[in-house]
Design a protein around this motif. Sequence first.
Motif, PDB file in Angstrom:
ATOM      1  N   VAL A  47      -9.046   1.686  -4.450  1.00 36.73           N
ATOM      2  CA  VAL A  47      -8.940   2.810  -3.524  1.00 36.73           C
ATOM      3  C   VAL A  47      -7.562   2.834  -2.880  1.00 36.73           C
ATOM      4  CG1 VAL A  47      -9.823   3.770  -1.364  1.00 36.73           C
ATOM      5  CG2 VAL A  47     -11.414   2.890  -3.086  1.00 36.73           C
ATOM      6  N   LEU A  48      -7.056   1.667  -2.475  1.00 36.38           N
ATOM      7  CA  LEU A  48      -5.733   1.589  -1.850  1.00 36.38           C
ATOM      8  C   LEU A  48      -4.646   2.028  -2.818  1.00 36.38           C
ATOM      9  CD1 LEU A  48      -4.051   0.736   0.604  1.00 36.38           C
ATOM     10  CD2 LEU A  48      -3.981  -1.576  -0.340  1.00 36.38           C
ATOM     11  N   ALA A  49      -4.755   1.621  -4.077  1.00 29.14           N
ATOM     12  CA  ALA A  49      -3.756   2.017  -5.073  1.00 29.14           C
ATOM     13  C   ALA A  49      -3.752   3.529  -5.271  1.00 29.14           C
ATOM     14  CB  ALA A  49      -4.039   1.305  -6.392  1.00 29.14           C
ATOM     15  N   VAL A  50      -4.927   4.138  -5.280  1.00 28.29           N
ATOM     16  CA  VAL A  50      -5.004   5.600  -5.442  1.00 28.29           C
ATOM     17  C   VAL A  50      -4.369   6.307  -4.259  1.00 28.29           C
ATOM     18  CG1 VAL A  50      -6.598   7.547  -5.561  1.00 28.29           C
ATOM     19  CG2 VAL A  50      -7.024   5.516  -6.950  1.00 28.29           C
ATOM     20  N   VAL A  51      -4.639   5.822  -3.041  1.00 38.48           N
ATOM     21  CA  VAL A  51      -4.075   6.447  -1.842  1.00 38.48           C
ATOM     22  C   VAL A  51      -2.555   6.345  -1.844  1.00 38.48           C
ATOM     23  CG1 VAL A  51      -3.934   6.280   0.665  1.00 38.48           C
ATOM     24  CG2 VAL A  51      -6.146   6.088  -0.477  1.00 38.48           C
ATOM     25  N   ILE A  52      -2.034   5.157  -2.185  1.00 37.28           N
ATOM     26  CA  ILE A  52      -0.579   4.978  -2.204  1.00 37.28           C
ATOM     27  C   ILE A  52       0.063   5.866  -3.249  1.00 37.28           C
ATOM     28  CG2 ILE A  52       1.261   3.332  -2.708  1.00 37.28           C
ATOM     29  CD1 ILE A  52      -0.460   1.160  -1.482  1.00 37.28           C
ATOM     30  N   ALA A  53      -0.532   5.936  -4.437  1.00 36.03           N
ATOM     31  CA  ALA A  53       0.025   6.767  -5.501  1.00 36.03           C
ATOM     32  C   ALA A  53      -0.006   8.243  -5.137  1.00 36.03           C
ATOM     33  CB  ALA A  53      -0.758   6.539  -6.793  1.00 36.03           C
ATOM     34  N   THR A  54      -0.953   8.630  -4.298  1.00 35.71           N
ATOM     35  CA  THR A  54      -1.089  10.034  -3.937  1.00 35.71           C
ATOM     36  C   THR A  54      -0.080  10.474  -2.895  1.00 35.71           C
ATOM     37  OG1 THR A  54      -3.463   9.933  -4.431  1.00 35.71           O
ATOM     38  CG2 THR A  54      -2.710  11.776  -3.078  1.00 35.71           C
ATOM     39  N   VAL A  55       0.197   9.600  -1.919  1.00 32.71           N
ATOM     40  CA  VAL A  55       0.993  10.043  -0.759  1.00 32.71           C
ATOM     41  C   VAL A  55       2.398   9.453  -0.725  1.00 32.71           C
ATOM     42  CG1 VAL A  55      -1.124  10.292   0.581  1.00 32.71           C
ATOM     43  CG2 VAL A  55       0.186   8.167   0.734  1.00 32.71           C
ATOM     44  N   GLN A  56       2.754   8.521  -1.629  1.00 32.06           N
ATOM     45  CA  GLN A  56       4.040   7.856  -1.481  1.00 32.06           C
ATOM     46  C   GLN A  56       5.226   8.786  -1.720  1.00 32.06           C
ATOM     47  OE1 GLN A  56       4.843   4.792  -4.303  1.00 32.06           O
ATOM     48  NE2 GLN A  56       4.161   5.980  -6.066  1.00 32.06           N
ATOM     49  N   ASN A  57       5.030   9.880  -2.449  1.00 36.94           N
ATOM     50  CA  ASN A  57       6.134  10.803  -2.717  1.00 36.94           C
ATOM     51  C   ASN A  57       6.276  11.876  -1.648  1.00 36.94           C
ATOM     52  OD1 ASN A  57       6.855   9.517  -5.136  1.00 36.94           O
ATOM     53  ND2 ASN A  57       5.286  10.656  -6.271  1.00 36.94           N
ATOM     54  N   ARG A  58       5.400  11.865  -0.675  1.00 37.76           N
ATOM     55  CA  ARG A  58       5.528  12.835   0.408  1.00 37.76           C
ATOM     56  C   ARG A  58       6.686  12.444   1.323  1.00 37.76           C
ATOM     57  NH1 ARG A  58      -0.786  13.706   2.312  1.00 37.76           N
ATOM     58  NH2 ARG A  58      -1.589  14.459   0.284  1.00 37.76           N
ATOM     59  N   GLN A  59       7.185  13.411   2.055  1.00 39.38           N
ATOM     60  CA  GLN A  59       8.321  13.174   2.936  1.00 39.38           C
ATOM     61  C   GLN A  59       7.919  12.212   4.060  1.00 39.38           C
ATOM     62  OE1 GLN A  59       9.920  16.717   4.628  1.00 39.38           O
ATOM     63  NE2 GLN A  59      11.694  15.695   5.558  1.00 39.38           N
TER      64      GLN A  59
END
Length: 402
Positions: A47-59
């Motif tokens: 779950v943590l990996a999915v969250v990081i992959a989803t939001v890490q490219n946001r400003q």
Amino acid sequence: MQAFDLDSHSPQGPSEYPPVDHWSIPVGRLAGVQLYLSYSVFIALAVLAVVIATVQNRQGEADLPVIASAAMAFWVTGWCVQLIVYLMFQNGPATRSDVLTIGLIGVEVGHPLSRPICWTAATNLVVTSIALGGLSMFGVACLVVHLHGQSLPIGSFQSWRQALATPGFGLGSINNVYLSAAWLFWFQAFCQAYPMPRNLGRGALVSAMVLFASEANEAFKLKLVRRVIQLIAIVTVLVALSVLVVETAEGIPRWLVLLALALLLWQSSGRRDLIAWIRSIEIAKLDQSTVPSLALEGADSDSMDSHRSISKLAHTRPRRNQMAGPLWQMIDTVQMHRKRRRAKAVWKRERSEAEDAARLDEILERVNEQGIESLSPDELALLQRVSESLRKNRPAEDSTGG
């Protein structure tokens, strides 16, 4: 000495020990303890990996992978603190554990009657206190490091209050990583102290209540423990309502999480692990009074091993009753203590008689050849024991023959 099941009278012993945990996998051995890792850890990592992959490219989220990695490292450090505490007690004769499971919040306490040696109430309280105290002190140390890095006075209460008031527990910036670590250690300690099943606080709470009502019967102790757990659940509901009053609508509502936790705790007050905890403490109390008596009688290592084997079998489910119902319904503390005591007495008597018989022929042959003066005091004592045994058995044989 081969294990013997006192209930099923099977020389193969009781059901498999320790019981299989289908929600974890073995990851190796440490200091003689088999370590298991719960599947909940892998689910949380996914779950943590999915969250990081989803939001890490946001400003503004570029530091998220680094912050998450640091948080994971501190979280695992909390596991290590708990594990070290358990391993410190591993070599103790009254606190041995063959298996430890690491769950999402650290060391998980399995079924209390599945331990090879049941723990006393004092042991449960000491181990839990040291583990939770260690986590709390690590949190304080991380907060001190954070204050030092922010050039804030460490001895000032205002500085501590200002740091703890940082929004998001400091997870929004890499500069606050030690503040986040402090919150993570404290959160881990709180979760372990909350008396949910498999948490350290569960066994500590039951142990405290058993000590408080040490002279009461089992039914009263169970009722007392359940009422205390329900009281904690009610207090959690009140905290959730107070949080609801002051909480904003941003993010996940914390009051809802607390309310769900309170409902789960209330439901867990009816679980059968509570009676198992109470009975494991009573068994530990009986074992504590039995083992010193063996030592005072000069018991050797074989007899102590026999006692551990019998005690171990008493804590597990008999083979013939595997389908008869839950474990707690099949264990009666007093009856099992009497069976262990009778089994030890029979085994010691038979072993003593076998040793005497093996030496008797040799002693009698030496008397015929060299006379009774050639015997040592120990051998003379053996002859006296055999003579007294024959005198005691002779009246019974004469009355039977008449």
